[in-house]
Every structure is written in structure tokens, then in C-alpha cells.
Design a protein around this motif. Structure first.
Motif, short mmCIF file in Angstrom:
data_model
loop_
_atom_site.label_atom_id
_atom_site.label_comp_id
_atom_site.label_asym_id
_atom_site.label_seq_id
_atom_site.Cartn_x
_atom_site.Cartn_y
_atom_site.Cartn_z
N ASP A 120 0.85 -1.27 0.09
CA ASP A 120 0.03 -0.16 -0.07
C ASP A 120 0.84 1.18 -0.09
N LEU A 153 -8.07 -11.35 1.25
CA LEU A 153 -7.08 -10.35 1.42
C LEU A 153 -6.93 -9.81 2.82
N ASP A 163 -6.03 -7.00 5.34
CA ASP A 163 -5.89 -5.91 5.65
C ASP A 163 -5.77 -5.09 4.35
N THR A 164 -6.20 -3.70 4.20
CA THR A 164 -6.43 -2.90 3.18
C THR A 164 -5.45 -1.60 2.57
N PRO A 171 -10.27 -6.34 -7.61
CA PRO A 171 -10.91 -6.20 -6.46
C PRO A 171 -12.01 -7.07 -6.27
N VAL A 192 -12.24 -10.04 3.28
CA VAL A 192 -11.04 -9.47 3.73
C VAL A 192 -10.96 -9.65 5.21
N CYS A 229 -7.89 -0.70 7.40
CA CYS A 229 -9.28 -0.97 6.98
C CYS A 229 -9.76 0.22 5.98
N LEU A 257 -11.47 -0.28 2.64
CA LEU A 257 -12.67 -1.11 2.47
C LEU A 257 -13.64 -0.51 1.49
#
Length: 331
Positions: A56, A107, A109-110, A141, A147, A157, A160
Motif C-alpha cells: 500500500d 485479502l 488488511d487494506t 478487487p 477481507v 481498513c 474497504l
């Protein structure tokens, strides 16, 4: 210098002196700087499972001293400089795991995302790269089935949903502990550190979009086959690690058990300013690090240097971090 060691050097110098000049018109200007990074993803195997770590982006913590308010400034700086790190600017990574079990695409964590506008850039412009890097890795996605959240902080998060509140993962369930779900959606907890208001508003916006798709994580119980949640509270009230097992191979996804691969490994009892209960967090960290070192369990750490894979070893009163070479296809 001996005559034997001088001859190759002198020969090279003489040859360079006789090289012809380039004719006019041939490009001699320096190439422009690209100033871009390659797509951040890394694929490997966990037993029969296929795992992809997606970045990320970097999360600059800044001066680390305020993040460890009970720790001596001189000791913080000494630990960093002795490990060839600058003492006044710590940077964390964000290593999100996508697990393909052959039955589901999960997945963990985002990242920060863009759901909270300017607040999504509270750590600077280098975060929010998860969706872009997922697609670069060949994963869309809408393919995500679940998730799984280690906890409900902003950098885990807030992607999301998008800025308009639409689900980024339209076909996914969301797994989180009941303790974190209740705590981070309760306006009554907007007290204490200044960041709490933004953290709660962000969690409410992101988690509420999946309110009819929530799965409650239970301690030492499978979330899905092959993935077991292990409560490690303190960083948040419901922070969890996840043991991922296929065949004889286990990797522990430790989330935010330890944020820094030097400071909180060498000093696992140090308190971190973003912990809900710093003392409980330190105890959870010590217990899990001891287990990981004793049982030689492979680790994926969300905030350790890219891609966050390695092992933990007991060293004195603390622990050492030993990264796994990136060309290793299995753990």
C-alpha cells in the motif's frame, strides 16, 4: 603497489586514453530521471497455497521519538544509528497479503485507501497504493472473497470503501474481532489522543458498508480453512494475528504486533503511542515473539521492510529480525 598490481591499472588507463571521441550528433546527454517506482507485489508459496504480498506504499512515521514516549531518546537514536538507519525519520512499510487457497481469495488488511479524503493522507502522499498494485499483480478487487482484518486502524481498513462510500471489494465478506468492531464504531471512544476521532469516523464509514457481510473472528478458531485467528490485544482491543497453514508449512501474519523491525524487536516491552493499551500490547508482543522464535515459525509483518517476510530469533533480552530472501519461492 607492486609492479604486478600496477600493470593492469596502467594498461586500462592507456587504453582509455586512446578511445576515439564520439562523432557529432550521437546522443551524449544523460537520460532523464524516472522518479517512479515499480509495481509493489511479491508472489510466493505457502505449502499448496499461492500468496501475493501487495504494497500500500510507504508510511512515514517521522521522528520516532514521540511514538515511543516512555523510551529514552538517546537509546532510540542509538538503536537506529547502530543499524544504519537515520535517527530522526522512521518509515514503515504496508505489506498486505492476498492468499489464494484454491477455494477462496483472501485479502488481509487494506491499507489507507482514499475513503476519508484529506485524512487518508495523514501520513503523506505515499500511501493508498493497494488497489493499483493488486491490479498490477493480476488480481481484481471484485475477485476477493473475504477481507480479514488484523485490526480496525486507518492503515488496515480505510480502503474497504472509496471516497463515496462504495465497497471496493463488492463480493467480499469482512472478518474482524467483535471487540474491534464495537470499539472502533463507538463515538463514545472519541477521547484521549487527537487521532481517535478520525480513526473512529473512518472505521465507521468503512465497516458499516459491510454490516450485512461481517464474520466474527474467534480466538484460536479458523476464520476459513487454513487460517486461524490468534488474539494479541493491546495495540487495539481486538488485534489479532493469523496462522496460515498448508501441509507442513505455517506463516504467521502478525499485523501490528511490532511496528518496527529494530526498535520493538530489540525492546519488545517498549510502549507505542498508537496502542490502545500500551502495557497490554507489550505483553502480547513478548508472548507471541517468544512463540515465533521458539517454534521457528515464518512471519509476515505488515510494517517491516518490504516485503515483510522473515523469521524471529531470541537475542539477549530482545529479538532479531532475519528477512527471507525474496528469491525464495517457498517458506
Amino acid at each position: 603497489m607492486s609492479s604486478m598490481s600496477r600493470r593492469p591499472l596502467l594498461g586500462t588507463t592507456a587504453a582509455a586514453a586512446t578511445l576515439p571521441l564520439l562523432p557529432p550528433g550521437l546522443a551524449q546527454a544523460a537520460a532523464p530521471f524516472r522518479n517512479t517506482l515499480p509495481a509493489g507485489w511479491h508472489r510466493f508459496k505457502i505449502g499448496e497455497y499461492e500468496a501475493t504480498i501487495v504494497s500500500d506504499g510507504a508510511l512515514p512515521l517521522g521522528d520516532p521519538v514521540p511514538a515511543f514516549p516512555a523510551s529514552p531518546k538517546a537509546e532510540i537514536e542509538a538503536l537506529l544509528t547502530s543499524n544504519f538507519l537515520v535517527p530522526n525519520a522512521a518509515t514503515l512499510e504496508q505489506n498486505a497479503l492476498i492468499l489464494n487457497t484454491g477455494r477462496q481469495l483472501i485479502l488481509f488488511d487494506t491499507g489507507m485507501g482514499e475513503s476519508m479524503g484529506a485524512a487518508s493522507r495523514m501520513f503523506g502522499p505515499t500511501t493508498g497504493k493497494l488497489l493499483e498494485n493488486m491490479r498490477a499483480a493480476g488480481i481484481q478487487p471484485e475477485q476477493i472473497d473475504m477481507v480479514v482484518l488484523t485490526h480496525a486502524h486507518c492503515d488496515h481498513c480505510w480502503a474497504l470503501v472509496d471516497a463515496n462510500g462504495n465497497r471496493n471489494f463488492p463480493n467480499a465478506q469482512v472478518a474482524v474481532t467483535e471487540a474491534d468492531l464495537k470499539f472502533w464504531t463507538d463515538d463514545g471512544n472519541k477521547r484521549g489522543p487527537e487521532f481517535m476521532t478520525a480513526f473512529i469516523d473512518g472505521a465507521k464509514k468503512n465497516l458499516s458498508a459491510y454490516k450485512d457481510r461481517m464474520v466474527m473472528v474467534r480466538d484460536e478458531q479458523p476464520v476459513v480453512p487454513g487460517v486461524v485467528g490468534i488474539f494479541t490485544p493491546g495495540h487495539t482491543v481486538g488485534h489479532s494475528c493469523y496462522a496460515i497453514t498448508s501441509g507442513n508449512t505455517t506463516v504467521m501474519n502478525t499485523g501490528d504486533l511490532a511496528h518496527h523491525h529494530i526498535l520493538l524487536m530489540r525492546q519488545p516491552l517498549w510502549e507505542f503511542s498508537y496502542d490502545t493499551d500500551p502495557k497490554q500490547s507489550a505483553q502480547s508482543r513478548s508472548r507471541m515473539l517468544d512463540r515465533l522464535a521458539r517454534d521457528r515459525i515464518a512471519v509476515l509483518s505488515y510494517h517491516f521492510p518490504w516485503p515483510g517476510l522473515g523469521h524471529v530469533a531470541r537475542e539477549g533480552s530482545g529479538y532479531g529480525w532475519y528477512p527471507t530472501p525474496m528469491n525464495l519461492s517457498t517458506l
